[in-house]
Motif scaffolding. Sequence first.
Motif, PDB file in Angstrom:
ATOM      1  N   ALA A 299      35.923  66.346  38.325  1.00  0.00           N
ATOM      2  CA  ALA A 299      35.347  65.211  39.038  1.00  0.00           C
ATOM      3  C   ALA A 299      33.980  64.865  38.953  1.00  0.00           C
ATOM      4  O   ALA A 299      33.495  63.832  39.520  1.00  0.00           O
ATOM      5  CB  ALA A 299      35.851  65.784  40.760  1.00  0.00           C
ATOM      6  N   ASP A 300      33.467  65.763  38.105  1.00  0.00           N
ATOM      7  CA  ASP A 300      32.064  65.502  37.649  1.00  0.00           C
ATOM      8  C   ASP A 300      32.020  64.226  36.773  1.00  0.00           C
ATOM      9  O   ASP A 300      31.170  63.890  36.019  1.00  0.00           O
ATOM     10  CB  ASP A 300      31.501  66.820  36.860  1.00  0.00           C
ATOM     11  CG  ASP A 300      31.202  67.866  37.945  1.00  0.00           C
ATOM     12  OD1 ASP A 300      31.686  67.737  39.096  1.00  0.00           O
ATOM     13  OD2 ASP A 300      31.011  68.756  37.427  1.00  0.00           O
TER      14      ASP A 300
ATOM     15  N   SER B 197      30.454  70.303  43.079  1.00  0.00           N
ATOM     16  CA  SER B 197      29.668  69.067  42.560  1.00  0.00           C
ATOM     17  C   SER B 197      30.085  67.608  42.785  1.00  0.00           C
ATOM     18  O   SER B 197      30.020  66.974  41.973  1.00  0.00           O
ATOM     19  CB  SER B 197      29.659  69.426  40.720  1.00  0.00           C
ATOM     20  OG  SER B 197      30.788  69.956  40.517  1.00  0.00           O
ATOM     21  N   GLY B 198      30.249  67.562  44.072  1.00  0.00           N
ATOM     22  CA  GLY B 198      30.827  66.127  44.587  1.00  0.00           C
ATOM     23  C   GLY B 198      29.759  65.209  44.840  1.00  0.00           C
ATOM     24  O   GLY B 198      29.722  64.219  44.951  1.00  0.00           O
ATOM     25  N   LEU B 199      28.365  65.698  44.504  1.00  0.00           N
ATOM     26  CA  LEU B 199      27.386  64.759  44.535  1.00  0.00           C
ATOM     27  C   LEU B 199      26.566  64.568  42.995  1.00  0.00           C
ATOM     28  O   LEU B 199      26.562  65.486  42.516  1.00  0.00           O
ATOM     29  CB  LEU B 199      26.097  64.988  45.507  1.00  0.00           C
ATOM     30  CG  LEU B 199      26.301  64.730  46.819  1.00  0.00           C
ATOM     31  CD1 LEU B 199      24.908  65.199  47.794  1.00  0.00           C
ATOM     32  CD2 LEU B 199      26.271  63.123  47.169  1.00  0.00           C
ATOM     33  N   THR B 200      26.288  63.230  42.679  1.00  0.00           N
ATOM     34  CA  THR B 200      26.064  63.015  41.183  1.00  0.00           C
ATOM     35  C   THR B 200      24.730  63.881  40.739  1.00  0.00           C
ATOM     36  O   THR B 200      23.756  64.026  41.791  1.00  0.00           O
ATOM     37  CB  THR B 200      25.795  61.528  40.970  1.00  0.00           C
ATOM     38  OG1 THR B 200      26.872  60.871  41.351  1.00  0.00           O
ATOM     39  CG2 THR B 200      25.029  61.302  39.835  1.00  0.00           C
ATOM     40  N   ASP B 201      24.689  64.502  39.733  1.00  0.00           N
ATOM     41  CA  ASP B 201      23.615  65.323  39.272  1.00  0.00           C
ATOM     42  C   ASP B 201      23.183  66.480  40.094  1.00  0.00           C
ATOM     43  O   ASP B 201      22.110  67.026  40.461  1.00  0.00           O
ATOM     44  CB  ASP B 201      22.376  64.473  39.282  1.00  0.00           C
ATOM     45  CG  ASP B 201      22.623  63.447  37.914  1.00  0.00           C
ATOM     46  OD1 ASP B 201      23.379  63.675  36.935  1.00  0.00           O
ATOM     47  OD2 ASP B 201      21.977  62.173  38.184  1.00  0.00           O
ATOM     48  N   THR B 202      24.267  66.882  41.105  1.00  0.00           N
ATOM     49  CA  THR B 202      23.897  67.974  42.069  1.00  0.00           C
ATOM     50  C   THR B 202      24.712  69.049  42.021  1.00  0.00           C
ATOM     51  O   THR B 202      25.995  68.760  41.599  1.00  0.00           O
ATOM     52  CB  THR B 202      24.097  67.367  43.588  1.00  0.00           C
ATOM     53  OG1 THR B 202      23.106  66.375  43.646  1.00  0.00           O
ATOM     54  CG2 THR B 202      23.587  68.514  44.536  1.00  0.00           C
ATOM     55  N   PHE B 203      24.565  70.371  42.226  1.00  0.00           N
ATOM     56  CA  PHE B 203      25.254  71.295  41.771  1.00  0.00           C
ATOM     57  C   PHE B 203      24.973  72.450  42.968  1.00  0.00           C
ATOM     58  O   PHE B 203      23.801  72.934  43.159  1.00  0.00           O
ATOM     59  CB  PHE B 203      25.022  71.982  40.323  1.00  0.00           C
ATOM     60  CG  PHE B 203      25.748  73.344  40.263  1.00  0.00           C
ATOM     61  CD1 PHE B 203      27.021  73.229  39.685  1.00  0.00           C
ATOM     62  CD2 PHE B 203      25.153  74.594  40.117  1.00  0.00           C
ATOM     63  CE1 PHE B 203      28.122  74.467  39.426  1.00  0.00           C
ATOM     64  CE2 PHE B 203      26.047  75.612  39.944  1.00  0.00           C
ATOM     65  CZ  PHE B 203      27.357  75.612  39.669  1.00  0.00           C
TER      66      PHE B 203
ATOM     67  N   LYS C  90      34.040  55.974  43.337  1.00  0.00           N
ATOM     68  CA  LYS C  90      32.972  57.183  43.444  1.00  0.00           C
ATOM     69  C   LYS C  90      33.054  58.076  42.418  1.00  0.00           C
ATOM     70  O   LYS C  90      32.133  58.357  42.094  1.00  0.00           O
ATOM     71  CB  LYS C  90      33.269  57.680  44.900  1.00  0.00           C
ATOM     72  CG  LYS C  90      32.117  58.666  45.501  1.00  0.00           C
ATOM     73  CD  LYS C  90      32.551  59.062  46.773  1.00  0.00           C
ATOM     74  CE  LYS C  90      31.719  60.363  46.947  1.00  0.00           C
ATOM     75  NZ  LYS C  90      32.606  61.339  47.765  1.00  0.00           N
TER      76      LYS C  90
ATOM     77  N   GLY D 145      31.862  61.427  36.717  1.00  0.00           N
ATOM     78  CA  GLY D 145      30.686  60.209  36.532  1.00  0.00           C
ATOM     79  C   GLY D 145      29.422  60.603  36.523  1.00  0.00           C
ATOM     80  O   GLY D 145      28.534  59.830  36.352  1.00  0.00           O
ATOM     81  N   ASP D 146      29.207  61.916  36.363  1.00  0.00           N
ATOM     82  CA  ASP D 146      27.801  62.325  35.949  1.00  0.00           C
ATOM     83  C   ASP D 146      27.613  62.191  34.617  1.00  0.00           C
ATOM     84  O   ASP D 146      28.370  61.988  33.775  1.00  0.00           O
ATOM     85  CB  ASP D 146      27.809  63.880  36.085  1.00  0.00           C
ATOM     86  CG  ASP D 146      27.705  64.328  37.763  1.00  0.00           C
ATOM     87  OD1 ASP D 146      27.643  63.549  38.461  1.00  0.00           O
ATOM     88  OD2 ASP D 146      27.513  65.374  38.076  1.00  0.00           O
ATOM     89  N   TYR D 147      26.185  61.702  34.353  1.00  0.00           N
ATOM     90  CA  TYR D 147      25.737  61.614  33.039  1.00  0.00           C
ATOM     91  C   TYR D 147      25.878  62.721  32.227  1.00  0.00           C
ATOM     92  O   TYR D 147      25.541  63.767  32.396  1.00  0.00           O
ATOM     93  CB  TYR D 147      24.413  61.042  32.983  1.00  0.00           C
ATOM     94  CG  TYR D 147      24.443  59.309  33.738  1.00  0.00           C
ATOM     95  CD1 TYR D 147      24.938  58.315  32.917  1.00  0.00           C
ATOM     96  CD2 TYR D 147      23.955  59.217  34.876  1.00  0.00           C
ATOM     97  CE1 TYR D 147      24.984  57.350  33.448  1.00  0.00           C
ATOM     98  CE2 TYR D 147      24.063  57.782  35.651  1.00  0.00           C
ATOM     99  CZ  TYR D 147      24.564  56.928  34.743  1.00  0.00           C
ATOM    100  OH  TYR D 147      24.601  55.687  35.218  1.00  0.00           O
TER     101      TYR D 147
ATOM    102  N   SER E 220      33.914  70.914  37.034  1.00  0.00           N
ATOM    103  CA  SER E 220      34.833  70.322  37.565  1.00  0.00           C
ATOM    104  C   SER E 220      35.159  69.130  36.838  1.00  0.00           C
ATOM    105  O   SER E 220      34.079  68.235  36.371  1.00  0.00           O
ATOM    106  CB  SER E 220      34.391  70.077  38.881  1.00  0.00           C
ATOM    107  OG  SER E 220      35.102  68.971  39.585  1.00  0.00           O
TER     108      SER E 220
END
Lengths: 263, 435
Positions: free
Chosen positions: A118-119, B327-333, A174, A121-123, A116
Amino acid sequence: MKYISFFPAFLFFASVSAAELPDGDTVAANINARNEGVQVSRNVTMEMTDRSGKTRTRETRNFRKYFGKEKRTAIFYLEPRNVKDTAFLTYDYPDAGRDDDQWLYLPAMRKVRRISAADRGDYFLGTDLSYEDIKLESRVSLDDYTRHTLGEDQVDGHRCILVEALPVDGETAKELGYGRVEQCVDMDIWFVRRARFWDTKGNPLKTAYFRDIRQVQGLWTQHQIDVENHKTGHRTRFLFREVDYRTPVGDQVFTQNALRRGL
Amino acid sequence: MSPWHIILALLLIPSMASAQAELSHQVQSRLAIETDSGRTRLWDTDWRPELRWRFDNGGRLTGSLRLRWQGEPGLRPADGFRDAYAGASRPQGLGDNAEIELRELYYERSLGEGYLTVGKQQVVWGKADGLKVLDVVDPQSFREFILEDFEQSRIPRWTLNLERPLGDWTLQVLWIPDQTYHALPKPDATFAFHSPRFVPAAPSGVAVRLNEAERPSRVFADADAGFRLSGFVGGWDLSLNYLYHYFNLPTLHQRVTLDAQPQVEITPRFHRTHLLGGTFSRAFGDWVARGEVGYFSDRYFLVADPLHQGEAARSTELSHVVGLDWSGLTDTFVSLQWFQSWLPQHDERFIRPKVDSQLTFLLRRSFLNETLRAEVLWIGGLDAGDGLVRPKLSHDLNDHLEVWLGADLFYGKHRGTFGQFDEQDRLLLGLKLGF
């Protein structure tokens, strides 16, 4: 406006009135107008160091190419063995309303996974830059932020203009993982030399320095990025080598088949 | 000259030519403890050296071996039928506790606009995780049921693989003259199948005779062949897949003889089938939708009463998997998948239900810049009410060493696909070293 509380601190350090400097949008437009070539290939070393000083190193080969206004980026992991053959591909569209398309090849699964956008912002694979940061490289997003010039500052002996970037809305903040970004931009070459990031709650998040900026085949090029995450104490150093804007990069590099095959 | 001599020659010749060689290794060791008794269930170590030669013409030769050693006690290497392999693909035993296998040996290079990969290789189709509809090009070892990583359990085959762009699409053509099929555990093995869905049960007092499997063996006439047309259209990843192949799992045909001593004669037999299917995936904000569907023209299944109802029952099969990743939460799948297999010609003779459904749920979260990962995978069979839960915690100690702790917990009725292994719950400790 929850972001306004940060504003006075940076005005205090500014030596020149913001009114005499280019506005934020002009700075951003100049950064993005800087010629970065139709294509580039390079080797990138990622050194990731945790709070205790333990360092992990990744060797990668990166490609980027413009297809009209659409930017495609491919990153192939070469070493170490445990991540070798991992590969990442992104299509970045000029239409702000269209999400990027991204894929990740994981050799343990031998499959290309759609991920996605929308990821963003993930590292990115354990580093201190996000997927969005990796995609933008030395450019800035015009659609995600509103910008204001704060004044001037110096980074590594270079005079630069301070620009504050605030996400356009809470949802974007966010997604990006940033509540505020402050960039110090060298107006001689329109290159960001330092970027400070705050999280969505207003806490200092990380600082990135863009160093060893010199011309390669006539194009200004960063050769080192140092990022420190203030929350975790984790740091990442990106080292760019064998940067080449001239050698043609085939269209087939930016395909899912190329991710599977690797380099 | 044996296939191994040819392999060695192929390995040695390029080293004398103008080429760059890269050698890397991976060593994996696992210890599994049975949760009920505390007994050691598995203790094995795999060493996988991989060598790549790059040639000046842009070609590349990749070869990898797997040397597997088994500790005492635990699963034996021979728990997987070696006779499921064709001669040129078969692992070689090194005493009772070890075996060596050529995992891959293939040459690849561009051919004009196309790309050729020839040799022993893995071909992976499909978009599902852990559930297989289209990922049937290569067979699999069921030495540990489905608990082993697919990278380890998938059996690479000698394959001619040609890819060529067709406009915005890519056509992949496969020809596989390698008669290797699923490697199934022996009847007394730890993960031997017991469910009546897979293994016929004879009435008491009736003798059972298990014949040798009738394996296809003609290199050309029994080769598998197929194609995949894949493309990226309007934000969708799409593919159309076709494979004419022997289904990798043999049907256990039963024949009853009523002489002085009643006897059930069981003959494993492989059947050809056409597989026609397709896949899709697309991202929508935080979500990714993906799926695959496959239609098999000729499948054969166990029947409840072979005395009156024949050796096996034939049906077509329509299977699909639909998955949603979030994957709406950081570092979470988070991932949810729904699998169904439907037999249109099903009738009362069949042991398996007309519609077989499974759900999977995966929750994964990473910490400490992805050096620490926690996940739990649940696979549930909706018809038998059985399932499997797999929690796992893994940590990268450095660039080269990963350690993990996990568990494989089965539950449900013994007639179910997962419930048949209800006695095999285990805790696992593992390490993987790469250099």
